[in-house]
Write an enzyme that holds these catalytic residues in place. Structure first.
Site, PDB file in Angstrom:
ATOM      1  N   LYS A 167      48.901  79.460  26.968  1.00 56.28           N
ATOM      2  CA  LYS A 167      48.013  79.047  25.696  1.00 56.28           C
ATOM      3  C   LYS A 167      47.201  77.294  25.615  1.00 56.28           C
ATOM      4  O   LYS A 167      48.939  77.076  24.842  1.00 56.28           O
ATOM      5  CB  LYS A 167      48.338  79.324  23.961  1.00 56.28           C
ATOM      6  N   GLU A 194      59.194  70.404  21.693  1.00 54.75           N
ATOM      7  CA  GLU A 194      59.506  69.216  22.784  1.00 54.75           C
ATOM      8  C   GLU A 194      58.904  68.265  21.422  1.00 54.75           C
ATOM      9  O   GLU A 194      57.503  68.600  21.475  1.00 54.75           O
ATOM     10  CB  GLU A 194      58.860  68.556  23.764  1.00 54.75           C
ATOM     11  N   CYS A 224      54.424  60.726  24.537  1.00 56.64           N
ATOM     12  CA  CYS A 224      55.143  61.320  23.013  1.00 56.64           C
ATOM     13  C   CYS A 224      56.213  59.950  23.595  1.00 56.64           C
ATOM     14  O   CYS A 224      56.851  59.356  22.895  1.00 56.64           O
ATOM     15  CB  CYS A 224      55.555  62.407  23.124  1.00 56.64           C
ATOM     16  N   GLU A 282      54.149  58.428  14.465  1.00 58.53           N
ATOM     17  CA  GLU A 282      53.347  58.718  15.770  1.00 58.53           C
ATOM     18  C   GLU A 282      51.924  58.472  14.949  1.00 58.53           C
ATOM     19  O   GLU A 282      51.716  59.605  14.394  1.00 58.53           O
ATOM     20  CB  GLU A 282      54.184  59.557  16.403  1.00 58.53           C
TER      21      GLU A 282
END
Ligand SMILES: Cc1cc2nc3c(=O)[nH]c(=O)nc-3n(C[C@H](O)[C@H](O)[C@H](O)COP(=O)(O)OP(=O)(O)OC[C@H]3O[C@@H](n4cnc5c(N)ncnc54)[C@H](O)[C@@H]3O)c2cc1C
Length: 1009
Positions: A684, A765, A799, A897
């Site tokens: 996906k 993650e 990231c 973030e």
């Protein structure tokens, strides 16, 4: 005169030169002189040499006595094993401060300054003018080189240009008063310019990058033309220096382009350095000669050198697994120099020879070869470096030749890099100077024909035959047997064929835009009912393609297809499953540029990073294929009468939910891991990168993945995500993405309803708020660039991005000022343009979210820089790089973030404070430190707790196997992708014990394998 006569003559001239030099007296570069100095001590102790040179390099940054003595002690301690006993003893009682410490610091500074003065002629125009006056008094010509730090801002490039103007103005004015010298001011054609300057083109443009020769050339020429005009008007000579191999083609191109322009095409007083250590030099010289003769129809000078970047070139080639561009044996460079010498002498009507060497054999050969051709000795000249071998220089001059001294000037700080290069060169095992002066090699040996080096037995003690030692990591041997895996080399975009391949691929892909990609389930395309449009974020009107928006029913069908394929795939031999991945890797290799082009257009990644994405996808396939074979070799532990075997088997259906920021690599990595361990996968992809994902599906199909083993399910995460995550037949969920979604998945998957047969495994993650610490002694050239690259590479949408710079008080203001200028100098542009430092953000939603974050940041911290996007703002979804300064460590912008090009700069009192701030977030993914203090580096390694820590480099760009990637705290719950234990998460261990004892009788035990 035949070949042998030239050889005989070469040796005779060589002996004559040696006869004119006193090799034993107390002149610079004799053994006595060397031994007197740090350099002499270091010459015979490579480890100590490295530490001392590192200390010298750092010295100008150190402000206090304590800093100097601390660094000296730390560097010496690093080389402790190699120190003489009395230095080791001294180290223990070495004073940090007080009068003794002050004395030590003073001695270190004075020593370094003296050493620097030997090689650097002055720090300003009046000083350098005085130096060249002294040179002329000794009847030496000169060329001036401006030393500078790496040009990483446009302001610095402007400053370099201005310095050249000042230099030319100052010197040409001065030169009028000089009396004429028949040897140095005339060649066989007439007067030669008295003023001569050398220019490094990379100093004239902060974004100098061979990936974009057009943009680089344009920017360099804008600053270079006025310098050339001033030089031409003032009757000066300009030489282009040659830098690293990657810059060579663009340097040659700029040289040729500008010198065929009407203003300059008939100007003979220009030259370029060519490096004989490059394997392509013969071809380049030939092309240059034809250009001068047939196109320009006017001569240019060629300064022939061996080349100053040998270590750098071999290290870069080894790191990237690229062909080494330089010869790898010293005699080959020497022989190449002699072949190039003869070529220049044969074509001196078009390429005027200038021989830049301190090697008596190389110079004597040039003189003999010129004699053999009956050339007037004034036709060519010799060039040597200021302070390198003054006795040699005088000897050559005394033979009546024109000698030009390459005379660097500049501040001590930027000059250190130059000084260290010279020290390394002088003390290198392969250096002619060291062999002649410090090691006292025999004349015959020093003068032998380099081509004889081929026959030289290795280890004969000859310094001129030069063994090649490919630089390898210190730990290499321990790992060597572990993994035959090699990272796929990144594309070398300094090569025109690579750039052309990328341009062609972009053009080809552009003819295929706007197609629709269906879901693929059980090997069949599903009918497309609803679609998701994907626009190019660099140019939003451009529709890249459409993917199906799968429905809940499609999701259920995909899981069913995967389940149906499970038993057969589980029982497929591991060798066959691994072979599938290798065939997928082959597909990627075959379609490398095409896939990179799709990534550029669909996700706005600049060329180099799009290429790295494909390379990483290849790595995941080849690495996991090899690891899976290892993992699946059963572990036997048999004892008498009892056989025991432990082995792994797959968990079941895997759902792979991937992000868009590494649109090929991460989706491939997670899917490959699942599939190779025997788990059929439902992919996906993110809505924003469905087209690249469809290309991956094509690759799996072309590689022969059996129906149902890999299923492609593009769609809206909110719609089909819960179906996939909650599906009772799904055993593993591999997710990479935001913390928020990761936690939801984790929570949902943890629910195990009554009657459900197993507990799901989640591999996640998640985000990062990564910090880079900048120590007070950091190399600013490296730190500024490293922080900017970490923060703004792919517009901060990684990231791993470094979104917090934690800077020590002592360097904070200097760092920030330079960082802001370096960021201002970056090129924000559509990602398909090769010169883009950063492209757009992924879509309008991201742009608006990042803008809102910037607005929030403005309420908490000082906005130090925000790019003005101009017309780009309307063309795509761009957000310029943004820097907040003086950010409180707990501020929202410093804690959350943002996933965009937004950097928070935080001031730290000292290293302890910096480490505390760095650890002070909920994430622990990547981190970095720039420092030149061995003890500070050790402290950061110990105490800055992140999954991936990078020392003195950017904190992004992890490579499979080399830097297994992943973090902890709220950054992730799995183990590292691209590492040795990643596959374990996709399997279940089983152990089978068989009793072999029947009626007291057992076969012999022993491991079957
Ligand atoms: C006036 C002047 C201008 C210069 N300008 C430039 C310039 O623009 N660009 C530039 O790159 N350099 C330049 N140099 C530096 C020059 O490249 C070095 O000083 C030169 O290579 C030293 O060579 P040598 O003949 O003096 O000494 P040698 O001791 O004979 O040669 C040393 C050189 O051999 C080569 N070498 C060493 N080990 C190996 C090995 N294992 N395998 C193959 N080759 C090896 C390296 O090039 C090394 O520098 C310039 C030098 C001078 C004198």
């Amino acid at each position: 005169m035949g070949m042998n006569e030239t050889e005989t003559r070469t040796r005779t001239i060589g002996r004559e030169i040696f006869a004119r030099i006193d090799r034993s007296g107390p002149t610079p570069l004799t053994k006595a002189w060397l031994d007197d100095r740090l350099m002499g001590v270091g010459t015979h102790d490579p480890a100590l040499k490295v530490q001392l040179f590192r200390f010298v390099d750092t010295l100008p940054y150190l402000k206090t006595t304590d800093e100097i003595t601390r660094h000296l002690a730390e560097y010496l301690r690093e080389a402790e094993r190699d120190l003489p006993w009395w230095v080791r003893a001294g180290l223990k009682v070495m004073p940090r401060g007080g009068p003794l410490g002050g004395l030590l610091a003073f001695a270190a500074r004075t020593g370094a300054r003296q050493m620097a003065r030997r090689f650097i002629a002055g720090s300003d125009v009046p000083e350098v003018t005085a130096a060249v006056r002294r040179l002329r008094a000794q009847r030496m010509a000169f060329t001036i080189d401006l030393l500078g730090e790496a040009t990483i801002t446009e302001a610095e490039a402007d400053h370099v240009q201005k310095q050249y103007h000042d230099l030319l103005a100052g010197l040409t004015h001065e030169a009028v008063g000089w009396s004429d010298d028949p040897v140095i001011d005339h060649d066989d054609r007439g007067p030669v310019p008295r003023v001569n300057v050398s220019v490094k083109l990379s100093a004239l443009y902060s974004q100098f990058d061979p990936i974009d020769p057009d943009g680089t050339s344009r920017a360099v020429l804008n600053r270079l033309r006025p310098i050339l005009r001033a030089a031409k008007a003032g009757g000066a000579f300009v030489n282009f220096d040659m830098e690293q191999h990657a810059f060579k083609d663009v340097t040659l191109r700029i040289f040729k382009d500008v010198l065929t322009e009407p203003d300059f095409h008939d100007w003979p007083h220009v030259g370029i350095a060519m490096q004989a250590y490059l394997t392509d030099t013969a071809a380049d010289l030939d092309a240059l000669m034809r250009w001068a003769r047939d196109e320009r129809k006017c001569r240019v000078t060629v300064r022939l050198v061996k080349g100053a970047y040998w270590d750098y070139e071999t290290v870069i080639a080894a790191q990237n697994d690229w062909p080494v561009p330089v010869f790898t044996r010293k005699w080959q460079s020497d022989a190449s120099f002699e072949r190039a010498t003869e070529f220049l002498l044969d074509h001196s009507d078009w390429l005027v020879p200038a021989f830049g060497s301190h090697n008596v054999r190389s110079m004597a050969h040039a003189m003999a070869a010129a004699e053999a051709r009956g050339l007037d000795p004034r036709r060519y000249e010799f060039q040597m470096l200021y302070g390198m071998a003054d006795p040699l220089r005088d000897a050559v001059r005394s033979l009546g030749y024109r000698v030009r001294v390459y005379t660097p000037y500049g501040q001590l700080l930027p000059g250190m890099a130059y000084l260290v290069r010279r020290l390394l060169e002088n003390s290198s095992n392969d250096s002619f100077l060291r062999a002649s002066f410090a090691d006292g090699a025999a004349e015959d040996e020093l003068l032998q024909d380099p081509a004889d080096g081929r026959r030289e037995p290795t280890g004969s003690g000859s310094n001129t035959s030069g063994e090649f030692h490919m630089p390898v990591a210190a730990h290499q041997p321990a790992h060597a047997g572990r993994s035959p895996f090699r990272n796929e080399p990144p594309t070398d975009f300094s090569r025109e064929e690579s750039r052309k391949a990328m341009r062609d691929a972009l053009a080809a892909v552009r003819t295929q835009l706007g197609r629709t990609y269906p879901a693929v389930v059980g090997g069949q395309s599903l009918p497309v009912v609803k679609t998701i449009d994907r626009a190019n974020p660099s140019r939003t009107p451009e529709l890249v393609g459409r993917t199906a928006a799968a429905s809940v029913a499609d999701a259920n069908a995909a899981v069913a297809a995967a389940l149906a394929a499970f038993d057969a795939w589980r029982d497929t031999p591991i060798a066959d499953r691994a072979a599938l991945l290798l065939r997928v890797a082959d597909q990627f290799r075959r379609r490398r540029f095409e896939l990179a082009a799709w990534i550029v257009l669909e996700t706005g990644k600049p060329w180099r990073e799009a290429d790295a994405d494909v390379a990483e996808a290849i790595d995941f396939c080849t690495f996991y294929a090899a690891e899976a074979v290892k993992l699946h070799s059963p572990h036997h532990r048999d004892v008498a009468g009892e056989d025991n075997v432990t082995f792994y088997e797959p968990r079941g259906v895997a759902v792979v939910i991937a992000p868009w920021n590494f649109p090929l690599a991460i989706l491939t990595g997670m899917t490959a891991a699942a599939v190779v361990t025997g788990n059929p996968a439902v992919m996906k992809p993110a809505e924003q990168s469905g087209v690249v994902a469809a290309k991956l599906m094509e690759c799996f199909a072309a590689a022969g993945a059996p129906p149902g083993v890999v299923n492609f399910l593009p769609g809206d995460g909110e719609e089909i995500g819960p179906t996939l995550v909650n599906h009772p037949d799904v055993a593993v969920i591999a997710f990479t993405g935001s913390l928020k979604v990761g936690l939801i998945i984790h929570e949902q998957a943890a629910r195990t309803p009554v009657g459900h047969g197993f507990v799901k495994r989640v591999i996640a993650e998640m985000g990062g708020k990564n910090a880079v610490i900048v120590d007070a002694d950091a190399d600013l050239d490296e730190a500024v660039k490293g922080v900017a690259d970490s923060a703004f590479g792919y517009a901060g949408q990684k990231c791993s991005a470094g979104s917090r710079a934690i800077v020590l008080d002592g360097i904070y203001d200097q760092f920030l000022a330079r960082l802001v200028e370096a960021t201002r100098s970056m090129t924000v542009a559509p990602a398909d343009q090769p010169g883009a430092s950063l492209g757009p953000v992924i879509d309008a939603e991201a742009r608006d979210r990042i803008r809102a974050a910037i607005e929030r940041g403005e309420t908490e911290a000082r906005l130090a820089y925000e790019a003005d996007l101009g017309p780009l703002a309307d063309q795509g979804t761009f957000v310029g790089p943004t820097i907040f300064a003086d950010v409180p460590e707990t501020a929202w912008v410093a804690q959350e973030e943002i996933f965009g090009p937004v950097l928070s700069v935080i001031r730290a009192k000292n290293l302890d404070d910096a480490i505390r701030i760095a650890n002070g977030t909920k994430y622990a993914l990547t981190g970095g430190v720039f420092s030149r203090s061995p003890e500070h580096i050790a402290a950061v390694k110990r105490r800055f707790r992140v999954g991936n820590l990078y020392v003195n480099r950017k904190c992004t760009g992890a490579l499979v196997d080399r830097q297994p990637f992943g973090g902890f705290k709220l950054s992730g719950i799995g183990s590292k992708a691209g590492g040795p234990d990643y596959l374990l998460q996709f399997v279940l261990p089983r152990t089978v014990t068989e009793n072999q004892l029947r009626r007291g009788f057992a076969p012999e035990t022993g491991t079957v394998e």
